[in-house]
Scaffold this active site. Structure first.
Site, mmCIF file in Angstrom:
data_model
loop_
_atom_site.group_PDB
_atom_site.id
_atom_site.type_symbol
_atom_site.label_atom_id
_atom_site.label_comp_id
_atom_site.label_asym_id
_atom_site.label_seq_id
_atom_site.Cartn_x
_atom_site.Cartn_y
_atom_site.Cartn_z
ATOM 1 C CE LYS A 1 4.253 3.996 8.606
ATOM 2 N NZ LYS A 1 5.519 3.608 7.953
ATOM 3 N NE ARG B 1 7.221 -2.256 6.936
ATOM 4 C CZ ARG B 1 7.081 -1.933 5.666
ATOM 5 N NH1 ARG B 1 6.687 -2.833 4.802
ATOM 6 N NH2 ARG B 1 7.340 -0.716 5.251
ATOM 7 N NE ARG C 1 -3.247 6.337 -1.285
ATOM 8 C CZ ARG C 1 -2.371 5.523 -0.714
ATOM 9 N NH1 ARG C 1 -1.496 5.994 0.150
ATOM 10 N NH2 ARG C 1 -2.368 4.248 -1.010
ATOM 11 N NE ARG D 1 -0.796 6.239 -5.193
ATOM 12 C CZ ARG D 1 0.392 6.511 -5.709
ATOM 13 N NH1 ARG D 1 1.034 5.612 -6.417
ATOM 14 N NH2 ARG D 1 0.948 7.677 -5.525
ATOM 15 N NE ARG E 1 -2.536 -1.192 0.462
ATOM 16 C CZ ARG E 1 -3.287 -0.827 -0.582
ATOM 17 N NH1 ARG E 1 -3.502 -1.670 -1.590
ATOM 18 N NH2 ARG E 1 -3.827 0.371 -0.640
#
Ligand SMILES: [Zn+2]
Length: 213
Positions: free
Chosen positions: A14, A89, A123, A156, A167
């Protein structure tokens, strides 16, 4: 004038896609998360509130989010248009926006959950210097080692299977009603975000009917 909103799950590219579109058509890129981070860094009154809210594990209230967007657009520095990233949101924020502004399109970057998982779980972060890596498309030369400072790379803390599943659940729960609302106004252009950065950008421009640049 070109006025867009971009919606996409984490890992959908995005930020990259908005930045490319903004650059190509001289749009102002409005990243709502960045505006809040700026307030935290500058220790503004709003920044203090954001800090307290995040520390409590809560979401920033609709009133504050809407005010930040309104104040940013009130600057009227967007002579050729804007692209808003990180907003709305939820459904209420979407309704607020449509009452006050008109839009030329909502770009919806569509990425299957399986591909989000693959990208996000690849990641890696360097705890030494803060450099980000991705084992799929941004691998360090030596496996597991930071190219900048030589520190061992880590995942992370919130990039676990369980945290990501949660999420994703929240993302769909909040985003589907927004997309439904926007689709009724015929604003939404869905783009398959599983392709390369250039292919996705070309598809966005084509769907929005933008002239080639
Ligand atoms: Zn490093």
């Amino acid at each position: 004038m070109r006025k867009y909103i971009i919606i996409g799950v984490q890992g959908s590219g995005k930020g990259t896609q908005s930045a490319l579109l903004a650059k190509g058509y001289e749009l102002v890129h409005i990243n709502v998360g960045d505006i809040f981070r700026w307030h935290v860094q500058q220790h503004t009154k709003l920044g203090a509130l954001v800090r307290r809210t995040m520390a409590a594990g809560e979401l920033i209230g609709d009133d504050h989010v809407e005010k930040v967007v309104r104040d940013r657009l009130d600057q009227h520095d967007w002579n050729y248009g804007f692209i808003i990233d990180g907003f709305p949101r939820n459904r209420r924020q979407a309704e607020f926006f449509l009452e006050s502004y008109d839009l030329d399109g909502v770009i919806h970057l569509d990425l299957p959950d399986e591909e989000v998982r693959r990208r996000v779980l690849a990641r890696r972060l360097c705890p030494g210097c803060g450099m980000d890596y991705n084992l799929i498309y941004d691998r360090p030369a030596e496996e597991g080692v930071c190219e900048v400072c030589g520190h061992e790379l880590v995942r992370r803390a919130d990039d676990t299977e369980e945290a990501l599943a949660e999420r994703l659940r929240i993302y769909h729960e909040k985003t589907n009603p927004i997309l439904d609302l926007l689709r009724r106004k015929e604003y939404v252009f869905t783009v398959d975000a599983s392709r390369s950065v250039d292919e996705v950008q070309a598809a966005i421009r084509e769907k929005l009917g933008l002239p080639a640049r």
